[in-house]
Design a protein around this motif. Structure first.
Motif, PDB file in Angstrom:
ATOM      1  N   ASP A 111       0.804  -1.223   0.000  1.00  0.00           N
ATOM      2  CA  ASP A 111       0.000   0.000   0.000  1.00  0.00           C
ATOM      3  C   ASP A 111       0.840   1.277   0.000  1.00  0.00           C
ATOM      4  N   SER A 112       2.156   1.169  -0.269  1.00  0.00           N
ATOM      5  CA  SER A 112       2.991   2.360  -0.242  1.00  0.00           C
ATOM      6  C   SER A 112       4.238   2.158  -1.100  1.00  0.00           C
ATOM      7  N   VAL A 113       4.636   3.210  -1.803  1.00  0.00           N
ATOM      8  CA  VAL A 113       5.888   3.198  -2.563  1.00  0.00           C
ATOM      9  C   VAL A 113       6.921   3.980  -1.756  1.00  0.00           C
ATOM     10  N   PRO A 114       8.032   3.365  -1.367  1.00  0.00           N
ATOM     11  CA  PRO A 114       9.029   4.059  -0.548  1.00  0.00           C
ATOM     12  C   PRO A 114       9.553   5.328  -1.217  1.00  0.00           C
ATOM     13  N   LEU A 115       9.715   6.365  -0.409  1.00  0.00           N
ATOM     14  CA  LEU A 115      10.240   7.640  -0.904  1.00  0.00           C
ATOM     15  C   LEU A 115      11.755   7.729  -0.760  1.00  0.00           C
ATOM     16  N   MET A 154       6.673  -6.939   1.890  1.00  0.00           N
ATOM     17  CA  MET A 154       5.811  -7.704   2.789  1.00  0.00           C
ATOM     18  C   MET A 154       4.558  -8.164   2.046  1.00  0.00           C
ATOM     19  N   PRO A 155       3.957  -9.282   2.467  1.00  0.00           N
ATOM     20  CA  PRO A 155       2.792  -9.802   1.746  1.00  0.00           C
ATOM     21  C   PRO A 155       1.500  -9.052   2.021  1.00  0.00           C
ATOM     22  N   LYS A 156       1.450  -8.265   3.100  1.00  0.00           N
ATOM     23  CA  LYS A 156       0.215  -7.552   3.458  1.00  0.00           C
ATOM     24  C   LYS A 156       0.473  -6.054   3.514  1.00  0.00           C
ATOM     25  N   PRO A 201       9.312   4.145   6.333  1.00  0.00           N
ATOM     26  CA  PRO A 201       8.782   5.146   7.252  1.00  0.00           C
ATOM     27  C   PRO A 201       7.568   5.898   6.732  1.00  0.00           C
ATOM     28  N   ASP A 202       7.331   5.853   5.414  1.00  0.00           N
ATOM     29  CA  ASP A 202       6.216   6.603   4.849  1.00  0.00           C
ATOM     30  C   ASP A 202       4.985   5.750   4.589  1.00  0.00           C
ATOM     31  N   ALA A 203       5.049   4.459   4.922  1.00  0.00           N
ATOM     32  CA  ALA A 203       3.873   3.606   4.773  1.00  0.00           C
ATOM     33  C   ALA A 203       2.781   4.065   5.738  1.00  0.00           C
ATOM     34  N   PRO A 204       1.529   4.085   5.321  1.00  0.00           N
ATOM     35  CA  PRO A 204       0.463   4.679   6.144  1.00  0.00           C
ATOM     36  C   PRO A 204       0.217   3.975   7.473  1.00  0.00           C
TER      37      PRO A 204
END
Length: 440
Positions: A111-115, A154-156, A201-204
């Motif tokens: 659910d997030s693309v690393p910055l 990660m898978p989730k 660190p930027d994953a929601p």
């Protein structure tokens, strides 16, 4: 890929190894009035400084051992979580002597693309953390990081794990199991003594207050190796100062020294203030207490003076580098006050890890080997209770001026015949402190 079983865990600051809650021990004696007698000791200073007592210490090498040579002031290791007893080493933990390899694994989520790149995040922590331990150990321990260069997916989603400071056990277990399984195809876990799992660190779903050392009651197994503890890093970019040094200290059996308010609100730093990274990673003097260095094996009995009557002692600053020729001198004076308690005395100066310190001088603190991590196993003695210092920088200004200066005397509170008096007579040209310790 190795088979990853369901882990059973407990987390630093929350549970003991037996799973029992670790509570805050009420300090009935903490409110006792204390004060420094500011009489000058000029007439005695010359005599004191002419009697310099120095001790030498050697390098600690080899694997962790169960028994240590502690002397009469070495408190016994108890069943308390991260007990500060120093008469034996807890073989469940790796002992930081020689060198140790640590792997740093970077975890991304669907659910997030690393910055940031893994290299950028690794630079948040290294070489600073290795330098902290190199200085604290007098170059007797080298922490060698091996940051991975690619993200491990990660898978989730990050929100699926419910990441937060007081984490749900089942979700935390699932996170660890998924992380080790995802990394197992590219990481040989058998090569490393410490595992750092760094979340994007930027994953929601990442809570920057959730960084912990997780101890596994039932170890994970990967690459023929049992993983008994993992450092889970959930930090913003840039991260909290010295956070990885604090968490790595737990991996070496050091306790939390902060006071956690029961409602989560209030002051966390009332036990030790700025004076040890295990209390606050933001402290102005974060070097480890000499007692911690004794426990870890960086100080041996030649650097520790056990005081049983009245003694004149020259204390080298605990944070100062080893003198030419390999001598550490005396770094810690100890007065045994009970079966599981002691008064520790050390000097702190503006060198090494303590170069940003607010004050210099002779620091006194109580050690309680039977008090668990988070319950106040160390309490710094405020020898100047009517004043504070560095209110704009200190994590706890009332203890920022806790050390005694030249010409000051402090008598520990207690019943007549059971008090310890500490007099600071002089400071030598080399920066050492000459003190007189008198016990009843």
């Amino acid at each position: 890929m190795s088979r990853i079983p369901q882990p059973e865990v407990h987390v630093e600051g929350q549970q003991s190894p037996e799973g029992a809650p670790v509570g805050v021990v009420p300090g009935a004696a903490r409110g006792v009035a204390q004060g420094a007698e500011r009489g000058r000791l000029r007439s005695a200073a010359a005599a004191f400084t002419s009697l310099i007592a120095l001790a030498a210490t050697g390098l600690v090498a080899g694997p962790a051992v169960a028994e240590l040579s502690g002397g009469p002031c070495a408190l016994p290791r108890t069943t308390a979580h991260h007990s500060l007893g120093v008469d034996s080493w807890n073989s469940a933990y790796p002992r930081p002597v020689g060198s140790m390899d640590a792997v740093m694994i970077f975890l991304s989520f669907p659910d997030s693309v690393p910055l940031n790149s893994p290299d950028e995040l690794a630079a948040d922590h290294f070489p600073a953390t290795s330098q902290f331990f190199e200085s604290a150990s007098y170059r007797q321990f080298a922490l060698r990081p091996h940051p991975q260069r690619q993200w491990v997916k990660m898978p989730k989603s990050s929100t699926a794990y419910g990441i937060k400071r007081d984490w749900d056990s089942a979700r935390r277990s699932g996170y660890l199991r998924d992380a080790i399984a995802a990394a197992d195809s590219t990481v040989d876990f058998s090569r490393y003594g410490i595992v750092y799992l760094v979340a994007d660190p930027d994953a929601p779903g990442v809570d920057a207050d959730a960084t912990k050392v997780v101890n596994l009651d039932r170890p994970l197994h990967a690459d023929g190796t049992d993983l008994e503890r993992v450092v889970t890093v959930f930090e913003s970019h840039p991260p909290d100062h010295n956070v990885l040094a604090h968490e790595t200290g737990h991996a070496f059996d050091l306790p939390d020294l902060y006071h956690r308010p029961t409602d989560g609100k209030g002051d966390w730093d009332t036990y030790v203030g700025d004076w040890d990274v295990m209390g606050s990673q933001f402290g102005l003097a974060p070097d480890l207490f000499a007692w911690h260095k004794w426990k870890l094996g960086w100080l041996d009995q030649r650097a520790v003076r056990c005081v049983q009557r009245s003694e004149l002692i020259t204390l080298e600053p605990v944070d100062a580098a080893r003198a030419p020729g390999g001598s550490l001198g005396t770094r810690l004076a100890v007065v045994r006050t009970g079966e599981d308690t002691a008064l520790a005395i050390e000097a702190r100066g503006s060198t090494g890890n303590d170069r940003e310190t607010c004050t210099e001088g002779v620091l006194l603190y109580r050690v309680q080997a039977e008090t668990a991590s988070g319950g106040g196993p160390v309490e710094v003695v405020d020898t100047h209770p009517a004043t504070e210092a560095c209110w704009d920088r200190s994590v706890y200004p009332p203890l920022a001026d806790a050390p005694l200066g030249v010409g000051e005397t402090f008598t520990m509170p207690g019943t007549p015949g059971e008090r310890t008096r500490v007099q600071v007579a002089d400071r030598t040209r080399s920066g050492a402190w000459t003190i007189r310790v008198t016990t009843a």
